[in-house]
Enzyme design. Sequence first.
Site, PDB file in Angstrom:
ATOM      1  N   SER A  15      -9.489  -1.037   7.241  1.00  0.00           N
ATOM      2  CA  SER A  15      -8.951  -0.971   5.891  1.00  0.00           C
ATOM      3  C   SER A  15      -8.355  -2.034   5.108  1.00  0.00           C
ATOM      4  O   SER A  15      -7.842  -2.070   4.073  1.00  0.00           O
ATOM      5  CB  SER A  15      -7.890   0.174   5.707  1.00  0.00           C
ATOM      6  OG  SER A  15      -8.792   1.414   5.671  1.00  0.00           O
ATOM      7  N   LYS A  52       0.916  -1.108  -0.160  1.00  0.00           N
ATOM      8  CA  LYS A  52      -0.039  -0.028   0.020  1.00  0.00           C
ATOM      9  C   LYS A  52       0.910   1.193   0.125  1.00  0.00           C
ATOM     10  O   LYS A  52       1.925   1.287   0.625  1.00  0.00           O
ATOM     11  CB  LYS A  52      -0.722  -0.038   1.250  1.00  0.00           C
ATOM     12  CG  LYS A  52      -1.953   0.993   1.428  1.00  0.00           C
ATOM     13  CD  LYS A  52      -2.673   0.492   2.627  1.00  0.00           C
ATOM     14  CE  LYS A  52      -3.923   1.854   3.041  1.00  0.00           C
ATOM     15  NZ  LYS A  52      -4.574   1.535   4.316  1.00  0.00           N
ATOM     16  N   SER A  82      -9.521   1.365   3.162  1.00  0.00           N
ATOM     17  CA  SER A  82      -8.794   2.098   2.360  1.00  0.00           C
ATOM     18  C   SER A  82      -7.696   1.564   1.353  1.00  0.00           C
ATOM     19  O   SER A  82      -7.354   1.877   0.467  1.00  0.00           O
ATOM     20  CB  SER A  82      -8.082   3.091   3.092  1.00  0.00           C
ATOM     21  OG  SER A  82      -7.192   2.677   3.885  1.00  0.00           O
TER      22      SER A  82
HETATM   23  N1  GLN Z   1     -13.035   3.393   6.776  1.00  0.00           N
HETATM   24  C1  GLN Z   1     -12.450   3.790   8.039  1.00  0.00           C
HETATM   25  C2  GLN Z   1     -12.034   5.152   7.846  1.00  0.00           C
HETATM   26  O1  GLN Z   1     -12.305   5.804   6.859  1.00  0.00           O
HETATM   27  C3  GLN Z   1     -11.259   2.893   8.151  1.00  0.00           C
HETATM   28  C4  GLN Z   1     -10.173   3.158   7.546  1.00  0.00           C
HETATM   29  C5  GLN Z   1      -8.530   2.584   7.771  1.00  0.00           C
HETATM   30  O2  GLN Z   1      -8.723   1.700   8.296  1.00  0.00           O
HETATM   31  N2  GLN Z   1      -7.549   3.334   7.255  1.00  0.00           N
HETATM   32  O3  GLN Z   1     -11.501   5.652   8.627  1.00  0.00           O
END
Ligand code: GLN
Length: 446
Positions: free
Chosen positions: A151, A52, A127
């Site tokens: 994410s 990532k 994400s």
């Molecule tokens: N969807 C969650 C957020 O927007 C989790 C994001 C993540 O785990 N980086 O914060």
Amino acid sequence: NYLDAMERDNKKINAYVNPTAELAMEAAKAVDKKIASGEELSPLAGIPMTLKDNISTKGIETTCCSNILKGYYPIYNATVWEILQQQNAVLLGKTNMDEFAMGSSCETSCFGGALNPHDLSHVAGGSSGGVASAVGGNLAVYGLGSDTGGSIRQPASFCGLVGLKPTYGAVSRYGLIAYASSFDQIGPITATVEDAALVYDAISRYDEKDSTCRGNTGKPASESLNNSIKGKKIGIAKEYFDGIRDDVNDAIQNAIKVYESLGAQIVYFDMPSLKYSLPVYYILACAEASSNLGRYDGIRYGYRTPHYSDRNEMICKTRSEGFGKEVKRRILLGTYVLSAGYYDAYYKKAQNLRGTLVKAFQDAFQKCDVILAPTVPMTAFPLNFTAQDAVETYQTDICTVPVNIAGLPAVSIPCGFDGTGLPIGMQLIGNSFSEPTILNMAHQYE
Ligand code: GLN
């Protein structure tokens, strides 16, 4: 083969934002030589993989898919990447993500979102959407993502893959560009549980550069995958099922039956404090993000506005131009909940409730070995769904955020498909450092 597939398919799914084909070829050739010389190698040697784009790679542009970090070339490696390089991993490139890992669809990326290989009119999730899109689309064997509130698990669930969010402190975060430091963890997205266990075993090491990291001091997870799960207790907390879609519920009820047939015992209980998870997560994660993102001032990293007359204007314009809408929203929210007049009402309250949730999980693990729950209340979103309503999007994180609040490990595995052929996922949640247990349970279901 993988490089050819990337050449052909990446334009369709937008998984990679920075392919590193030449470096990959070099690394692969080096592994070939080692094999020829009879050197004993790690099971990860020569395996094409991805990272990532918030995992620092020395000399390879690392942007967090934000305009503010374009042109940033880290001068050091994240510990996970150091480890994998020592094991002769072959990096195919850096993958797409929501800007600074804030989002659930990958669509807040400054490069546009990664698409779902099962259906290109749907998102890969977020994400870590790029990792899931790449692995699901056969453009990498595995990838490392980060999971602050889901994410890794949510995109794995959307793309029919395995996603492991390790225990907080099992994997070094050194070189992971921070979103919310008390929640962030790095973990693998893979096609199988065995792959997830092998990658987890490789990266879960003590690291003196991350003071919160102790690594996995127990047995390797890959050694217990075939253990019998007879007599293991699986906990079902009804709150995890509130408001989930019927087809997702049906798939999980079927999985429960499979576990019963394997000799597991199902125990039902309530976890009423789960209802606080979303507000606790969004208050604390935004608070930490507002502090972590203070460093992007146009002086130290990446983008600087070209037109300004003094330093204050430079910082202000750099941040206004460099950050996207969702990131700005969270910096504002976080700054607000930390401000003098509101600290007690929001931040402190959320911290206290975090303690309540930690306790609720501790109590639950007196009654069971693992908790089984949906990963997401639905299947992959259609494109642009998340652009419509931020709060509605936050609500879809309801099943993933509790473990980040409590620092626990959880693995998402596929458990069926909806009527349109999109994958459904479920998660197995364990007590701290019980990755071998949850991966064993996951592998026995596969
Ligand atoms: N969807 C969650 C957020 O927007 C989790 C994001 C993540 O785990 N980086 O914060």
